[in-house]
Design a protein around this motif. Structure first.
Motif, PDB file in Angstrom:
ATOM      1  N   GLU A 121      19.925  31.855  -7.965  1.00 59.94           N
ATOM      2  CA  GLU A 121      20.064  33.071  -8.767  1.00 59.94           C
ATOM      3  C   GLU A 121      19.811  32.775 -10.247  1.00 59.94           C
ATOM      4  O   GLU A 121      19.158  33.545 -10.952  1.00 59.94           O
ATOM      5  N   ARG A 131      16.170  32.595 -10.943  1.00 59.30           N
ATOM      6  CA  ARG A 131      15.587  33.943 -11.039  1.00 59.30           C
ATOM      7  C   ARG A 131      15.894  34.558 -12.401  1.00 59.30           C
ATOM      8  O   ARG A 131      15.015  35.121 -13.045  1.00 59.30           O
ATOM      9  N   GLU A 132      17.146  34.445 -12.840  1.00 60.99           N
ATOM     10  CA  GLU A 132      17.543  35.006 -14.139  1.00 60.99           C
ATOM     11  C   GLU A 132      16.762  34.380 -15.287  1.00 60.99           C
ATOM     12  O   GLU A 132      16.420  35.065 -16.254  1.00 60.99           O
ATOM     13  N   GLU A 178      11.900  28.755  -8.257  1.00 68.16           N
ATOM     14  CA  GLU A 178      12.952  28.192  -7.411  1.00 68.16           C
ATOM     15  C   GLU A 178      12.475  26.955  -6.664  1.00 68.16           C
ATOM     16  O   GLU A 178      13.252  26.019  -6.452  1.00 68.16           O
TER      17      GLU A 178
END
Length: 179
Positions: free
Chosen positions: A106, A109-110, A115
């Protein structure tokens, strides 16, 4: 009194100017609850002292006690390779209770980072060497637990609470605190 064995350099994770009157070096573990407590204090100190304080972060994952400390440190180093160390550092401490693969993905992604690159970073020996270099410098400086602080190269060990850092920073020359 223990002294910092490896001087602060451009290879470190630095917030502020190395020429500031006070340079605070912290050895920390992202999963350590005491480091989590110190994290919010250091942020308040940065706001309070502004340009008078330079903060340096060095990894010191206590892998025997904290199984997510090393993966979190690698995640931060991966972000650092993309110029986003401090964003990752802050997010890891804010999400300290949930550290794990889901949080790391996560966070990628932020931060807009790939990834799949994080998965490769977990196995990249360069990241482990970087973290190990921090750990070894800490051990040579007398660090045995986290968080460990050095103010202008001298180890600072609070007697009662981390809040004592404030007075130590003032004493070290950070008296140009912003109000």
């Amino acid at each position: 009194m223990n002294m910092l064995s490896v001087p602060v350099s451009a290879d470190d994770h630095v917030q502020g100017e190395l020429t500031a009157p006070v340079v605070l070096v912290e050895y920390a573990d992202y999963q350590c609850p005491y480091c989590g407590e110190a994290f919010s204090l250091v942020q308040r100190l940065q706001q309070r002292f502004g340009d008078s304080l330079c903060v340096v972060f060095r990894n010191f994952p206590l892998v025997q006690s904290h199984p997510q400390a090393l993966p979190a440190a690698i995640t931060a180093e991966y972000a650092a390779s993309h110029g986003k160390f401090w964003e990752a550092h802050d997010a890891l401490f804010r999400n300290q209770q949930q550290l794990g693969e889901l949080v790391y993905r996560e966070l990628m992604r932020e931060l807009g980072l790939p990834e799949d690159g994080l998965a490769a970073a977990m196995d990249n020996p360069a990241n482990l060497q970087r973290i190990q270099r921090d750990v070894e410098s800490g051990m040579r400086s007398g660090v045995s637990g986290t968080p460990a602080f050095f103010i202008n190269g001298r180890m600072f060990q609070p007697q009662r609470s981390f809040e004592e850092l404030y007075d130590a920073i003032v004493e070290a020359g950070g008296n140009q605190a912003t109000r």
